[in-house]
Every structure is written in structure tokens, then in C-alpha cells.
Scaffold this motif. Structure first.
Motif, PDB file in Angstrom:
ATOM      1  N   UNK A   4       0.509  -1.726   0.066  1.00 14.71           N
ATOM      2  CA  UNK A   4      -0.140   0.098   0.074  1.00 14.71           C
ATOM      3  C   UNK A   4       0.621   1.229  -0.114  1.00 14.71           C
ATOM      4  N   UNK A   5       1.979   1.416   0.457  1.00 17.34           N
ATOM      5  CA  UNK A   5       2.873   2.295   0.278  1.00 17.34           C
ATOM      6  C   UNK A   5       3.736   2.112  -0.792  1.00 17.34           C
ATOM      7  N   UNK A   6       4.568   1.312  -1.207  1.00 14.05           N
ATOM      8  CA  UNK A   6       5.283   1.255  -2.033  1.00 14.05           C
ATOM      9  C   UNK A   6       4.987   2.587  -3.167  1.00 14.05           C
ATOM     10  N   UNK A   7       6.228   3.543  -3.611  1.00 14.24           N
ATOM     11  CA  UNK A   7       6.433   4.137  -4.610  1.00 14.24           C
ATOM     12  C   UNK A   7       6.347   5.354  -3.988  1.00 14.24           C
ATOM     13  N   UNK A   8       5.678   5.901  -2.838  1.00 14.75           N
ATOM     14  CA  UNK A   8       5.001   7.074  -2.147  1.00 14.75           C
ATOM     15  C   UNK A   8       6.308   8.449  -1.103  1.00 14.75           C
ATOM     16  N   UNK A   9       5.992   8.774  -1.569  1.00  9.77           N
ATOM     17  CA  UNK A   9       6.702  10.065  -0.790  1.00  9.77           C
ATOM     18  C   UNK A   9       6.357   9.960   1.281  1.00  9.77           C
ATOM     19  N   UNK A  10       7.411   9.583   2.050  1.00 15.64           N
ATOM     20  CA  UNK A  10       6.976   9.946   2.864  1.00 15.64           C
ATOM     21  C   UNK A  10       5.941  10.129   3.518  1.00 15.64           C
ATOM     22  N   UNK A  11       5.414  11.480   3.071  1.00  9.03           N
ATOM     23  CA  UNK A  11       4.619  11.911   3.829  1.00  9.03           C
ATOM     24  C   UNK A  11       3.018  11.344   3.433  1.00  9.03           C
ATOM     25  N   UNK A  12       2.904  11.452   2.122  1.00  8.86           N
ATOM     26  CA  UNK A  12       1.569  10.599   1.539  1.00  8.86           C
ATOM     27  C   UNK A  12       1.984   9.259   2.450  1.00  8.86           C
ATOM     28  N   UNK A  13       2.910   8.341   2.387  1.00 13.56           N
ATOM     29  CA  UNK A  13       3.324   7.639   2.852  1.00 13.56           C
ATOM     30  C   UNK A  13       2.467   7.622   4.542  1.00 13.56           C
ATOM     31  N   UNK A  14       3.482   8.367   4.742  1.00 17.21           N
ATOM     32  CA  UNK A  14       2.896   8.454   6.567  1.00 17.21           C
ATOM     33  C   UNK A  14       0.992   8.314   6.763  1.00 17.21           C
ATOM     34  N   UNK A  15       0.316   9.328   5.469  1.00 20.65           N
ATOM     35  CA  UNK A  15      -0.855   9.027   5.357  1.00 20.65           C
ATOM     36  C   UNK A  15      -1.571   7.965   5.478  1.00 20.65           C
ATOM     37  N   UNK A  16      -0.855   6.770   5.052  1.00 17.91           N
ATOM     38  CA  UNK A  16      -1.570   5.724   4.852  1.00 17.91           C
ATOM     39  C   UNK A  16      -1.257   4.561   5.428  1.00 17.91           C
ATOM     40  N   UNK A  72       6.883  -3.698   2.217  1.00 14.46           N
ATOM     41  CA  UNK A  72       8.168  -4.131   2.818  1.00 14.46           C
ATOM     42  C   UNK A  72       8.545  -2.948   3.435  1.00 14.46           C
ATOM     43  N   UNK A  73       7.596  -2.102   3.791  1.00 10.38           N
ATOM     44  CA  UNK A  73       7.875  -1.168   4.272  1.00 10.38           C
ATOM     45  C   UNK A  73       7.402  -0.328   6.246  1.00 10.38           C
ATOM     46  N   UNK A  74       9.095  -0.765   6.923  1.00 12.63           N
ATOM     47  CA  UNK A  74       9.396  -0.618   7.835  1.00 12.63           C
ATOM     48  C   UNK A  74       8.442   0.082   8.999  1.00 12.63           C
ATOM     49  N   UNK A  75       8.204   1.086   8.233  1.00 15.70           N
ATOM     50  CA  UNK A  75       7.409   2.332   9.459  1.00 15.70           C
ATOM     51  C   UNK A  75       6.514   2.079   9.219  1.00 15.70           C
ATOM     52  N   UNK A  76       5.509   1.173   7.895  1.00 17.01           N
ATOM     53  CA  UNK A  76       4.397   0.999   8.162  1.00 17.01           C
ATOM     54  C   UNK A  76       4.037  -0.223   8.749  1.00 17.01           C
ATOM     55  N   UNK A  77       5.051  -1.623   9.056  1.00 14.86           N
ATOM     56  CA  UNK A  77       5.093  -2.559  10.585  1.00 14.86           C
ATOM     57  C   UNK A  77       4.817  -2.228  11.247  1.00 14.86           C
ATOM     58  N   UNK A  78       5.897  -0.841  11.836  1.00 20.06           N
ATOM     59  CA  UNK A  78       6.471  -1.332  13.214  1.00 20.06           C
ATOM     60  C   UNK A  78       4.609  -0.189  13.430  1.00 20.06           C
ATOM     61  N   UNK A 128       7.055  13.055  14.868  1.00 20.17           N
ATOM     62  CA  UNK A 128       6.429  12.257  13.606  1.00 20.17           C
ATOM     63  C   UNK A 128       6.194  12.882  12.501  1.00 20.17           C
ATOM     64  N   UNK A 129       6.410  13.964  12.432  1.00 19.47           N
ATOM     65  CA  UNK A 129       6.693  14.335  10.972  1.00 19.47           C
ATOM     66  C   UNK A 129       8.097  13.942   9.936  1.00 19.47           C
ATOM     67  N   UNK A 130       9.018  13.782  10.884  1.00 26.45           N
ATOM     68  CA  UNK A 130       9.924  13.919  10.130  1.00 26.45           C
ATOM     69  C   UNK A 130      10.232  12.022   9.940  1.00 26.45           C
ATOM     70  N   UNK A 131       9.603  11.405  11.150  1.00 27.66           N
ATOM     71  CA  UNK A 131       9.193   9.939  11.118  1.00 27.66           C
ATOM     72  C   UNK A 131       9.852   8.902   9.978  1.00 27.66           C
ATOM     73  N   UNK A 132       9.485   8.990   8.846  1.00 24.89           N
ATOM     74  CA  UNK A 132       9.562   7.871   8.598  1.00 24.89           C
ATOM     75  C   UNK A 132      11.081   7.809   7.281  1.00 24.89           C
ATOM     76  N   UNK A 133      10.962   6.861   7.528  1.00 28.21           N
ATOM     77  CA  UNK A 133      12.638   6.061   7.253  1.00 28.21           C
ATOM     78  C   UNK A 133      12.658   6.966   5.525  1.00 28.21           C
TER      79      UNK A 133
END
Ligand SMILES: Nc1ncnc2c1ncn2[C@@H]1O[C@H](COP(=O)(O)OP(=O)(O)O)[C@@H](O)[C@H]1O
Ligand SMILES: [Mg+2]
Length: 278
Positions: free
Chosen positions: A175-187, A207-213, A268-273
Motif C-alpha cells: 500500500x505504500x510502495x513508491x510513495x513519498x514519506x508524507x503520503x506513505x505516513x497518511x496511508x 516492505x515498509x518498515x515504518x508501516x509495519x512498526x 512524527x513529521x520526519x519520522x518515516x525512513x
């Protein structure tokens, strides 16, 4: 013959599933359950058989042996009517989005309603618009075509389409593949909100470790045809299997894990790897 007794709370039961492509064994007697209202993630290296397993769970292909039960229905023995009823109870967001390019977003979302219900056009549009809103897209997006959407909007539109029939079970492939960090965080937030609001059971490949955590309740690690480990991310973080270690010991993994520390949460704003450098 009576089959093994399972927890009443399991929505998917995978038992001894094996899949081969010619000589290549992709799944070797895989077993796991997915429980009601959990966010369950399948992870594993490229080619480990994640998408194939997903396709088997949604009746797009059959395993060579073993059994898969979804929402109480044995996929191997279900008849046409039963499988049709089942297809209405799950939603799928494919990796590539899978929206039809010739249809507007609102038409894409309404498609399943046109296929599976006798609802009038006006009502279908209303329901489609409500799903669009649920995924955080502006009403105007409804009249746009998929080619006009950004990656993040496309993911949300395909999610809106997967939700059209109010499914109990949602499958998400990357669901987050290919998204920039902000969009991915929204997902991330959206996935969690869907489970919290509607009690949806969510199975995602990522594969998204942030999404997983951030959102996964339990994670199964696929490697060498088997589930090599299953548990929460913190449980997996203590397991020794090389396929699991590989997952946790890279630099991106460490950054995502670091972000879990309580003192790191507020940032959290800059959290995503950051994803791969472009
Ligand atoms: N239709 C197919 N025909 C032959 N081999 C396939 C087919 N689909 C997948 N495979 C092979 O099965 C393995 C698992 O694929 P896949 O499930 O897509 O892996 P993943 O999603 O984990 O990257 C890969 O080696 C892939 O090449
Ligand atoms: Mg895949």
C-alpha cells in the motif's frame, strides 16, 4: 472427517499450503491464521511468494495442495455461488492500483456496486463519493481520470474502490510502495483508522518498515517456502532466523526501529525512513 479445530476468531486459516511453478517450490506447507480485526502483514524478500499467496487467498489461483479457509469458507470446495458471495465480503487493493484508465475515479469506485448490486445510479454515486471521502480525497477527485492522479491519490482511490462493498476483510499489496514519506505516513493512519472504525481485518504485503512498526499487529516472515517467524514486530526483533535478522539489521530497519522509542514519537513529521534515494 473432522478438520482441526481453530480459534473462532480466525478469519483466514492457511493449512499446509504448497505451491510450485514447475520445479520451483514457492510455498512448502505454509501454515498460519489471521484473526478477526487484526492488521496482519506478510513480509519476505522479492520472489518469496507473497503475492502468489495473496492471489491464492482471493481465489485468483489455487495452491497445488493444502487448504485455505476464508471467512469460514473452504476455498477448495466452495461452489460458484459461495465464491461469488465471498468475493463481495472482501476488498482488494492491488500493487499497481488496478484502476481502469478509461473510467473516472468515481466510476471506478462504483464499478463493484454496479456489478454486485441492483442499486440505482444516483445511489451508487453517493456511496462511491462517501468512500472517496473516507480515504481523504477531495470530492473533485471523483471526476478525474487515474492518469491525472499522483501516486498517493491513486493508492487512496484504489482503497476507496476496495471499500465499495463494505468488506469485512481487506487485502493490500504494497500500500505504500513508491510513495513519498508524507503520503506513505497518511496511508499508515488510514489503514489503522479503517480497522478501528469498522473492525476490518486487514492483510497487507509490505516492505515498509515504518508501516509495519506503526500499524501491524502481527507479521509473518516468508522465506525458503516457509513462514520462518510470526509475531509482533517487537517479538520478531528478538528472533534469530537469518531471514528475520536480514529484515531488522539493515540501516533502514534500524532507523524505523529507532523511531519507535517513546522519545522519538513526537517527531512524527520526519519520522518515516526515507525511501530509496532518487
Ligand atoms: N505465473 C507464474 N509463473 C511462473 N512463476 C511464477 C508465476 N508467478 C510467480 N512466479 C514465481 O514465484 C515466485 C514468487 O513470486 P511472487 O509471489 O510474485 O513473489 P513476491 O510477491 O514475494 O515477490 C517468484 O520466483 C516468481 O518468479
Ligand atoms: Mg509481490
Amino acid at each position: 472427517m473432522q478438520s482441526a479445530v481453530h480459534d473462532d476468531d480466525s478469519v483466514i486459516q492457511i493449512q499446509r499450503v504448497s505451491t510450485r511453478f514447475g520445479e520451483h517450490v514457492v510455498h512448502d506447507a505454509i501454515e498460519f491464521d489471521v484473526r478477526r480485526a487484526e492488521i496482519f502483514a506478510l513480509v519476505g524478500g522479492s520472489g518469496s511468494g507473497k503475492s502468489t499467496l495473496l492471489r491464492e487467498m482471493i481465489l485468483l489461483r489455487r495452491p497445488d495442495s493444502g487448504s485455505i479457509r476464508v471467512l469460514g469458507v473452504d476455498l477448495q470446495t466452495a461452489g460458484d455461488e459461495e465464491t461469488l458471495a465471498l468475493r463481495r465480503r472482501w476488498g482488494v487493493m492491488f500493487q499497481k492500483g488496478g484502476l481502469f484508465g478509461a473510467l473516472t475515479v468515481i466510476e471506478n469506485i462504483g464499478l463493484a456496486l454496479r456489478e454486485h448490486t441492483e442499486l440505482e445510479d444516483g445511489l451508487i454515486d453517493e456511496i462511491a463519493a462517501s468512500k472517496l471521502a473516507l480515504t481523504g480525497l477531495a470530492p473533485e477527485v471523483g471526476s478525474q481520470y487515474p492518469s491525472e492522479l499522483s501516486g498517493g491519490m491513486m493508492k487512496r482511490a484504489s482503497l476507496a474502490r476496495a471499500l465499495a462493498l463494505d468488506p469485512e476483510l481487506l487485502f493490500l499489496d504494497e500500500p505504500t510502495a513508491g510513495l513519498d514519506p508524507d503520503s506513505a505516513g497518511g496511508v499508515d493512519e488510514l489503514v489503522r483508522r479503517l480497522r478501528d472504525l469498522f473492525g476490518l481485518t486487514i492483510v497487507m504485503i509490505t516492505h515498509d518498515l515504518d508501516l509495519l512498526w506503526q500499524v501491524a499487529d502481527r507479521v509473518a516472515v516468508l522465506a525458503q517456502g516457509k513462514v520462518q517467524g510470526i509475531g509482533s514486530m517487537s517479538e520478531l526483533a528478538h528472533m534469530d532466523h537469518p531471514a528475520i535478522r536480514q529484515f531488522f539489521d539493515g540501516p533502514r530497519a534500524r532507523a524505523a526501529q529507532e523511531a519507535q522509542r517513546p522519545d522519538a514519537q513526537t517527531d512524527s513529521g520526519n519520522r518515516r525512513t526515507p525511501s530509496k534515494p532518487k
